[in-house]
Design a protein around this motif. Structure first.
Motif, short mmCIF file in Angstrom:
data_model
loop_
_atom_site.label_atom_id
_atom_site.label_comp_id
_atom_site.label_asym_id
_atom_site.label_seq_id
_atom_site.Cartn_x
_atom_site.Cartn_y
_atom_site.Cartn_z
N ALA A 160 37.78 26.04 32.41
CA ALA A 160 36.76 26.27 32.86
C ALA A 160 35.25 25.87 32.23
N GLU A 161 35.48 26.65 31.06
CA GLU A 161 34.18 26.40 30.24
C GLU A 161 33.98 24.97 29.64
N GLN A 162 35.33 24.34 29.12
CA GLN A 162 35.32 23.02 28.94
C GLN A 162 34.72 22.08 29.79
N SER A 163 35.02 22.20 31.02
CA SER A 163 34.35 21.50 32.00
C SER A 163 32.83 21.59 32.01
N ARG A 164 32.48 22.68 31.70
CA ARG A 164 30.84 22.74 31.81
C ARG A 164 30.49 22.11 30.49
N ARG A 165 31.07 22.17 29.45
CA ARG A 165 30.25 21.85 27.95
C ARG A 165 30.83 20.53 27.58
N LEU A 166 31.92 20.00 27.87
CA LEU A 166 32.16 18.45 27.57
C LEU A 166 31.18 17.58 27.90
N GLY A 167 30.66 16.74 27.09
CA GLY A 167 29.61 15.85 27.46
C GLY A 167 29.69 14.65 27.76
N ALA A 168 30.82 14.06 27.50
CA ALA A 168 31.04 12.55 27.86
C ALA A 168 32.21 12.72 29.07
N TRP A 169 32.01 11.91 30.03
CA TRP A 169 32.79 11.71 31.04
C TRP A 169 33.00 10.27 31.91
N GLY A 170 34.23 10.04 32.02
CA GLY A 170 34.48 8.73 32.52
C GLY A 170 34.02 8.84 34.22
N GLN A 171 34.31 7.68 34.69
CA GLN A 171 33.95 7.38 36.09
C GLN A 171 34.91 7.87 37.03
N GLY A 172 36.28 8.32 36.47
CA GLY A 172 37.20 8.96 37.45
C GLY A 172 38.03 7.83 37.99
N THR A 173 39.41 8.32 38.40
CA THR A 173 40.56 7.61 38.88
C THR A 173 41.01 8.33 40.11
N LEU A 174 41.30 7.50 41.30
CA LEU A 174 41.66 8.60 42.39
C LEU A 174 43.17 8.68 42.33
N VAL A 175 43.68 9.90 42.61
CA VAL A 175 45.24 10.27 42.78
C VAL A 175 45.11 10.80 44.19
N THR A 176 46.03 10.24 45.05
CA THR A 176 46.34 10.49 46.53
C THR A 176 47.97 10.96 46.37
N VAL A 177 48.30 12.01 46.82
CA VAL A 177 49.60 12.36 47.00
C VAL A 177 49.84 12.88 48.66
N SER A 178 50.80 12.03 49.18
CA SER A 178 51.18 12.06 50.62
C SER A 178 52.39 13.14 50.69
N SER A 179 52.13 13.75 51.89
CA SER A 179 53.68 14.56 52.18
C SER A 179 54.78 13.87 52.88
#
Length: 130
Positions: A111-130
């Motif tokens: 949780a703290e890493q999420s707040r303090r890591l400074g470099a981020w990518g744009q993201g990739t979407l994962v969708t899981v269907s039931s």
């Protein structure tokens, strides 16, 4: 400038697998704290897994929700941080982000890493269907 580029997201049925990859064209992934984080619609971003880039594969931590199903690793030949995801569940549906920062940050909780890591990518979407 640190650049991170995620790939590998997609749509899969519950129980399936996906492999995410984070490419770092502007730096060498070894010895950096790097991790995977995700954010589902309407929810806060949460940590999935991180790795400190140390010798022998480094030290990894995982969120309880993915332990035993996800594996984080680095491919030094390709200079990537990967996330092998198995036994996927609908609740794994989210945008997945790769992040990087100084090595010492991997000593903190996700949780703290999420707040303090400074470099981020744009993201990739994962969708899981039931």
């Amino acid at each position: 400038q640190v650049q991170l580029m995620e790939s590998g997201g997609g749509s899969v049925q519950a129980g399936g697998s996906l492999r995410l990859s984070c490419k770092a064209p502007s730096f060498t992934v070894k010895s950096w704290c790097m991790g995977w984080f995700r954010q589902a619609p309407g929810q806060e971003r949460e940590g999935v897994a991180s790795n400190d880039g140390g010798d022998g594969g480094g030290f990894s931590v995982y969120a309880d929700s993915v332990k035993g199903r996800f594996i984080i690793s680095r491919d030094y030949a390709k200079n990537t941080l990967d996330l092998q995801m198995g036994s996927l569940k609908p609740e794994d549906t989210a945008m997945y982000y790769c992040a990087a920062g100084p090595h010492f940050l991997c000593g903190l909780e996700l949780a703290e890493q999420s707040r303090r890591l400074g470099a981020w990518g744009q993201g990739t979407l994962v969708t899981v269907s039931s």
